[in-house]
Enzyme design. Sequence first.
Site, PDB file in Angstrom:
ATOM      1  N   GLY A 198       0.807  -1.214   0.000  1.00  0.00           N
ATOM      2  CA  GLY A 198       0.000   0.000   0.000  1.00  0.00           C
ATOM      3  C   GLY A 198       0.839   1.261   0.000  1.00  0.00           C
ATOM      4  N   ALA A 199       1.929   1.263  -0.748  1.00  0.00           N
ATOM      5  CA  ALA A 199       2.897   2.363  -0.674  1.00  0.00           C
ATOM      6  C   ALA A 199       2.612   3.484  -1.669  1.00  0.00           C
ATOM      7  CB  ALA A 199       4.308   1.835  -0.901  1.00  0.00           C
ATOM      8  N   GLY A 239      -0.888   7.815   1.258  1.00  0.00           N
ATOM      9  CA  GLY A 239      -1.059   7.842   2.701  1.00  0.00           C
ATOM     10  C   GLY A 239       0.160   7.417   3.487  1.00  0.00           C
ATOM     11  N   GLY A 245       1.735   4.534   3.774  1.00  0.00           N
ATOM     12  CA  GLY A 245       2.748   3.764   3.046  1.00  0.00           C
ATOM     13  C   GLY A 245       3.646   4.636   2.193  1.00  0.00           C
ATOM     14  N   SER A 248      -3.614  -0.782  14.769  1.00  0.00           N
ATOM     15  CA  SER A 248      -4.351   0.431  15.109  1.00  0.00           C
ATOM     16  C   SER A 248      -4.733   0.386  16.575  1.00  0.00           C
ATOM     17  CB  SER A 248      -5.620   0.532  14.251  1.00  0.00           C
ATOM     18  OG  SER A 248      -6.515   1.490  14.776  1.00  0.00           O
ATOM     19  N   TYR A 308     -13.365  -4.070  10.993  1.00  0.00           N
ATOM     20  CA  TYR A 308     -12.083  -3.388  10.881  1.00  0.00           C
ATOM     21  C   TYR A 308     -11.300  -3.477  12.195  1.00  0.00           C
ATOM     22  CZ  TYR A 308      -8.634   0.341  10.566  1.00  0.00           C
ATOM     23  OH  TYR A 308      -7.465   1.051  10.602  1.00  0.00           O
TER      24      TYR A 308
END
Length: 296
Positions: A10-11, A14, A16, A138, A173
């Site tokens: 996910g780079a 955001g 990443g 998280s 989540y």
Amino acid sequence: MNDRTVIITGANAGLGLECARSILERDESWHVVLAVRDPRRGEAAVTELGATQRCTVMRCDLGSLASVGEFVEAFAAAGLPPLHAVVCNAGLQVVDGTQRTADGVEMTFGVNHLGHFALVRGLLEHLEAPARIVVVSSGTHDPAKFTGMPKPVYTSAEDLAHPSTPGEGRRLYTTSKLCNVLFAYELDRRLEQGARGITVTAFDPGLMPGSGLAREYGPLLKFVWDYVFPVLRVLPNVNSARGSGRRLAALAVDTSFEGVTGAYFEGAKAIRSSEDSYDATKALDLWTTSEQLVGS
């Protein structure tokens, strides 16, 4: 000269992207692999980073175990510098309804946990010690903290992978974020808590207003997320993506964290994670079921 590789999922945006930016800025010896679902967005991110010679974009759809396997094979054949770090960063939040991965697994569990589980398992033989694995979780995984999110509910990994009734998206989540910590601790135990030269840590980036997690929110909640929450950055653990990206990068590559393993970080500080995250029975259930789901 690039002589070490770090893979960041996910780079392209955001957290990443900011993690990749920080690694590139802090140490010229690192080559960054952007493991992304959409290579076009990955290439755009590399252009933004301005380091085309030190970055490689490779497709990795965490919602498809076949895609994860193809990524591992492509990485092994790419002739890149030795792999010394993996950052499991990508994640999503499905607000309404139930979506499933290409393999029929509930989407939030499938992407946030199972895809990363398969990726790390596939990359272990390619990691060269000393190496680090960082799993982004998280603070919402901890019911003892007030986060405004529903408390996680872990019954079994099978229930999370194949729920019999539609689940509440935000609870799915937070439960997936608990899975991230359970996975990190169990992986650390199986790697003999650093004795093999591979360390494992979990990371809470804090609340990051403006991040992509709000993309499926309704108009009112999205407005609050994008325009009201940024004002709250003076509060503890409310951060910009840039700030959290720097802290995540440090866990992955900074010498100050050498040898640190089996720990959970809130930003740059190691703290205790939730009580459930230390439940070895839940961790074993998650690991065993995940092995069955990925077919190994």
